[in-house]
Scaffold this motif. Structure first.
Motif, PDB file in Angstrom:
ATOM      1  N   GLN A 189       2.144   1.123  -6.341  1.00 21.51           N
ATOM      2  CA  GLN A 189       3.238   2.049  -6.612  1.00 21.51           C
ATOM      3  C   GLN A 189       4.114   1.496  -7.732  1.00 21.51           C
ATOM      4  OE1 GLN A 189       4.944   1.808  -2.668  1.00 21.51           O
ATOM      5  NE2 GLN A 189       4.198   3.841  -2.137  1.00 21.51           N
ATOM      6  N   ASP A 227       4.623   9.384  -3.901  1.00 20.34           N
ATOM      7  CA  ASP A 227       4.157  10.067  -2.698  1.00 20.34           C
ATOM      8  C   ASP A 227       2.634  10.201  -2.733  1.00 20.34           C
ATOM      9  OD1 ASP A 227       6.748  10.375  -1.774  1.00 20.34           O
ATOM     10  OD2 ASP A 227       6.998  12.316  -2.774  1.00 20.34           O
ATOM     11  N   ASN A 285      -1.091   9.956  -8.351  1.00 16.60           N
ATOM     12  CA  ASN A 285       0.139  10.701  -8.603  1.00 16.60           C
ATOM     13  C   ASN A 285       0.874  10.054  -9.776  1.00 16.60           C
ATOM     14  OD1 ASN A 285       2.543  12.083  -8.589  1.00 16.60           O
ATOM     15  ND2 ASN A 285       3.065  11.629  -6.460  1.00 16.60           N
TER      16      ASN A 285
END
Length: 304
Positions: A211, A91, A86
């Motif tokens: 992340q 997410d 992503n």
């Protein structure tokens, strides 16, 4: 000085061995001014429980036993699988919900070596979170996976998985089980995988979820496993990670006389057990030495 290193079946025990050595003029003139021109070595002699693991080829395949004992560092940078799950957020898309599990199909992922930065591979976007300071490059969510096998010679050893840096927030899994999280991109970290890794040739799978939520930096940081990774294999009794501290407390007053007093403190870990819940105590010898810029030993100190 006597150093008794105590171990327990549940948690490794640390003991600090401190020694002092005087390095003569061969060390002082150049080495104290330029620290990089000297080398400290630490050696411990202790009861051993098995053979070590050799370096050499990538650890994707099992290696033959070696008679060598002590700390062995195995390169773990090659042959990773990667997918940018992503680029616009952190997410997890449904297709990547099981990306940390060993049975997940990563055959369509890129194969690459780390260090790796996925942000630099993207096109600049004047979108949410991107700034001029980071080159308008996105972060997001990425996954890395690596399959490897250890030989039987690693049985009974302490095996650690070390990362020098992952930007920004990481979760590391081994065979689907969470080893831990590291919520910062600029420091290294390690996990003891001794109890979870196989040593019978059965493949193991490491998965790293990374992340990078933007904005996260005032300058370009990149995203991903952007520093080296290694396996460190030791005997149960070993020097702790970053466990040696060196100081020269009086160098300002002694350098003019051609010598320096060097104080060394080393943390020794005993992760051994006697097969029960009780401790395995051991008396070990710790040897510290200093080499000058030419490789000559100029000072040695021992503690037992």
């Amino acid at each position: 000085m006597t150093v008794i290193v105590a171990g327990t079946g549940r948690r490794p025990r640390r003991t600090r061995a401190a020694t002092a050595a005087t390095a003569a003029a061969a060390l002082a003139a150049a080495a104290i001014v330029a620290v990089a021109s000297v080398a400290l070595f630490t050696h411990i002699t202790a009861p051993t429980g098995g053979q070590g693991l050799t370096g050499g080829p990538p650890p994707a395949a099992a290696q033959e036993p070696s008679a060598h004992r002590g700390r062995q560092i195995i390169d773990f940078t090659r042959g990773w699988k990667f997918a940018l799950a992503n680029p616009d957020g952190i997410d997890v898309p449904p297709a990547f919900a099981g990306a940390h599990l060993p049975g997940y199909d990563d055959s369509g992922w890129r194969t690459l070596d780390v260090p790796h930065d996925w942000s630099i591979e993207l096109d600049p976007v004047a979108g949410p979170g991107t700034t001029a300071g980071t080159g308008f490059l996105r972060g997001g969510l990425g996954f890395y996976r690596k399959t490897f096998s250890l030989p039987r010679s690693a049985a009974g050893a302490v095996v650690s998985l070390e990362f020098d840096g992952v930007y920004m927030n990481s979760e590391v899994y081994l065979n689907g089980e969470l080893l831990g999280t590291h919520p910062y991109g600029y420091t290294g970290f390690a996990y003891d995988i001794s109890a979870a890794v196989h040593t019978d040739g059965t493949p193991d799978v490491v998965a790293v979820k990374v992340q990078n939520r933007l904005p996260s930096s005032r300058w370009y940081s990149g995203s991903g496993i952007y520093r080296n990774v290694r396996l460190v294999v030791t005997e149960p009794i070993h020097v702790a990670r970053a466990g040696t501290t060196v100081t020269t407390p009086d160098v300002a007053s002694t350098i003019g006389q051609g010598y320096a007093d060097v104080h060394v403190a080393t943390d020794i870990v005993n992760a051994a057990t006697d097969g029960t819940d009780g401790p395995d105590d051991a008396t070990v010898e710790v040897k510290h030495g200093i080499r000058d810029a030419h490789g000559h030993i100029v000072a040695v100190s021992r503690s037992t």
